[in-house]
Design an enzyme around this catalytic site. Structure first.
Site, PDB file in Angstrom:
ATOM      1  N   TYR A 125       0.842  -1.195   0.000  1.00 31.03           N
ATOM      2  CA  TYR A 125       0.000   0.000   0.000  1.00 31.03           C
ATOM      3  C   TYR A 125       0.883   1.253   0.000  1.00 31.03           C
ATOM      4  O   TYR A 125       1.853   1.325   0.770  1.00 31.03           O
ATOM      5  CB  TYR A 125      -0.915   0.034   1.228  1.00 31.03           C
ATOM      6  CG  TYR A 125      -1.989  -1.024   1.212  1.00 31.03           C
ATOM      7  CD1 TYR A 125      -3.233  -0.786   0.624  1.00 31.03           C
ATOM      8  CD2 TYR A 125      -1.764  -2.282   1.784  1.00 31.03           C
ATOM      9  CE1 TYR A 125      -4.217  -1.772   0.605  1.00 31.03           C
ATOM     10  CE2 TYR A 125      -2.746  -3.261   1.768  1.00 31.03           C
ATOM     11  CZ  TYR A 125      -3.967  -3.002   1.175  1.00 31.03           C
ATOM     12  OH  TYR A 125      -4.942  -3.975   1.156  1.00 31.03           O
ATOM     13  N   SER A 126       0.541   2.209  -0.843  1.00 32.11           N
ATOM     14  CA  SER A 126       1.265   3.481  -0.845  1.00 32.11           C
ATOM     15  C   SER A 126       1.045   4.186   0.488  1.00 32.11           C
ATOM     16  O   SER A 126      -0.067   4.221   1.002  1.00 32.11           O
ATOM     17  CB  SER A 126       0.763   4.380  -1.987  1.00 32.11           C
ATOM     18  OG  SER A 126       1.008   3.793  -3.240  1.00 32.11           O
ATOM     19  N   CYS A 145      -0.735   8.063  -9.939  1.00 28.07           N
ATOM     20  CA  CYS A 145      -0.994   6.921  -9.065  1.00 28.07           C
ATOM     21  C   CYS A 145      -2.492   6.624  -9.061  1.00 28.07           C
ATOM     22  O   CYS A 145      -3.316   7.530  -8.915  1.00 28.07           O
ATOM     23  CB  CYS A 145      -0.509   7.209  -7.647  1.00 28.07           C
ATOM     24  SG  CYS A 145      -0.596   5.780  -6.535  1.00 28.07           S
ATOM     25  N   GLU A 192       2.745   4.809 -10.935  1.00 32.56           N
ATOM     26  CA  GLU A 192       2.519   3.667 -10.046  1.00 32.56           C
ATOM     27  C   GLU A 192       1.022   3.360 -10.076  1.00 32.56           C
ATOM     28  O   GLU A 192       0.227   4.053  -9.462  1.00 32.56           O
ATOM     29  CB  GLU A 192       2.966   4.001  -8.626  1.00 32.56           C
ATOM     30  CG  GLU A 192       2.950   2.807  -7.679  1.00 32.56           C
ATOM     31  CD  GLU A 192       3.572   3.149  -6.328  1.00 32.56           C
ATOM     32  OE1 GLU A 192       2.841   3.654  -5.457  1.00 32.56           O
ATOM     33  OE2 GLU A 192       4.786   2.933  -6.169  1.00 32.56           O
ATOM     34  N   TYR A 220      -2.272   0.220 -10.385  1.00 26.84           N
ATOM     35  CA  TYR A 220      -2.628  -1.116  -9.915  1.00 26.84           C
ATOM     36  C   TYR A 220      -3.976  -1.534 -10.479  1.00 26.84           C
ATOM     37  O   TYR A 220      -4.672  -0.721 -11.076  1.00 26.84           O
ATOM     38  CB  TYR A 220      -2.667  -1.142  -8.379  1.00 26.84           C
ATOM     39  CG  TYR A 220      -3.328   0.060  -7.753  1.00 26.84           C
ATOM     40  CD1 TYR A 220      -4.705   0.131  -7.637  1.00 26.84           C
ATOM     41  CD2 TYR A 220      -2.558   1.143  -7.299  1.00 26.84           C
ATOM     42  CE1 TYR A 220      -5.316   1.245  -7.069  1.00 26.84           C
ATOM     43  CE2 TYR A 220      -3.164   2.253  -6.726  1.00 26.84           C
ATOM     44  CZ  TYR A 220      -4.544   2.305  -6.623  1.00 26.84           C
ATOM     45  OH  TYR A 220      -5.138   3.409  -6.070  1.00 26.84           O
TER      46      TYR A 220
END
Length: 364
Positions: free
Chosen positions: A148-149, A322, A362, A364
């Site tokens: 997790y960021s 992100c 980044e 996901y």
């Protein structure tokens, strides 16, 4: 490898041989190395059916090897620590706070959580931590790490460098068989109560570290929980005081696709530094552009496309992205025509930006 080769060769024959002593030059490609000495590569010289030995003395002058110049990173990565804690030996932190930050009528739930790490996980803005959910999987093994960021600055929400915060969306969906499926780690985290233990790993990652130059323009593109690293950036820029830069030197521009994320902090930041912080929201189910199209990140950015393109031509502009996979394509679609107007191929130019650490993704 450039070299010079000098060979002194003596030919020693048997008693009946009349061969004189001779010196000659031997081409480097005719010499081979074996057992610590150089040898003539061809077969032994045979004269009048008698074997003559060949001895060569070789000296070489090598060109000094070119010293590789280490590329200096434009990001603030000096002293960055990675992988201090690994899955086999995680750090056990404590939950200090866990609160829902989406409105009751929002699609889905997003939670903001703060864990204590007692200063044992020295992370930097833009890094991530791993979480190992309690329990075992269907094979009877411990659950795998989920990254997790980090959503807090290095000082943490309490300002003492002893906490780390996350922004987590509860994953719940219905599969093709009509079954309700819950994401293991996200539901574990969203259900945690203050005082609970949580196994943490890391910190990891250097891709999303902040730029070293305090005069940089930082453009942040986020969807949903992709806001996490940018919250860490913005806290450092506008809520904290640091010796290495003044917050007013930074120029920050945030594009946030937010499903009613309750981040009133951004309004406070904007009020504190109106000349240095811009924020534009893109809420697809609530907003539309002049053409009546739903407002996504790329739709909002298109309204500022010429200005964004001018910024991207500067070597102190850094773009960070992100969130969900696929968001980059919409942004490419905007930039292709703008770059073409200047005779530039956008995809080639984007490669240059990535190489220069000015385009960071980044997803996901």
């Amino acid at each position: 490898m450039a070299s010079t080769l000098n060979a002194a060769v003596s030919l020693t024959a048997s008693k009946s041989s009349s061969l004189p002593a001779t010196s000659c030059a031997i081409a480097p490609d005719r010499i081979r190395f074996a057992k610590g000495a150089f040898y003539y590569k061809s077969n032994n010289v045979v004269t009048s059916r008698r074997v003559v030995s060949v001895r060569a003395e070789v000296t070489t002058t090598d060109t000094p090897p070119v010293k590789k110049v280490e590329k200096e990173s434009k990001k603030n990565e000096e002293g960055v620590i990675t992988n201090k804690y690994r899955p086999k030996e995680p750090y056990t932190g404590k939950v200090l706070l866990n609160t829902k930050i989406t409105a009751d009528d929002a699609p889905g739930e997003t939670w903001h959580m703060v864990f204590s790490h007692q200063g044992e996980i020295p992370y930097r803005e833009g890094q991530s931590v791993g979480v190992i959910a309690d329990g075992i999987d269907k094979n009877g093994k411990p659950h795998k790490v989920r990254l997790y960021s980090i959503a807090s600055s290095a000082l943490g929400d309490l300002g003492n460098s002893e906490t780390v915060s996350l922004c987590v969306k509860r994953l719940v969906y219905t599969n093709d068989a009509g079954e309700v499926v819950k994401g293991v780690c996200s539901n574990f985290l969203c259900d945690l109560k203050p005082g609970s233990d949580v196994k943490l790993t890391g910190p990891v990652g250097k891709e999303m570290l902040m730029p070293k130059d305090p005069n940089a323009t930082v453009i942040m593109l986020a969807t949903g929980t992709g806001i996490a690293p940018f919250r860490s950036f913005l806290w450092k820029m506008f809520f904290e005081k640091h010796d290495d830069y003044k917050a007013s030197e930074y120029s920050a521009w945030l594009f946030l696709g937010k499903p009613n994320l309750i981040f009133v902090e951004f309004d406070k930041m904007k009020a504190k530094a109106p000349e240095n912080f811009r924020v534009d929201y893109a809420i697809s189910r609530e907003q539309a552009n002049d053409k009546g199209e739903k407002m996504y990140i790329q739709t909002r950015m298109a309204q500022y496309a010429p200005e964004l393109w001018e910024l991207l031509k500067k070597d102190n502009t850094f773009v960070y992205m992100c969130g969900l996979k696929g968001m980059e394509k919409g942004i490419d679609d905007i930039m292709v025509s703008l770059a073409a107007n200047d005779g530039i191929d956008w995809f080639d130019y984007k490669k240059q930006l990535k190489k220069a650490e000015q385009w960071n993704v980044e997803v996901y």
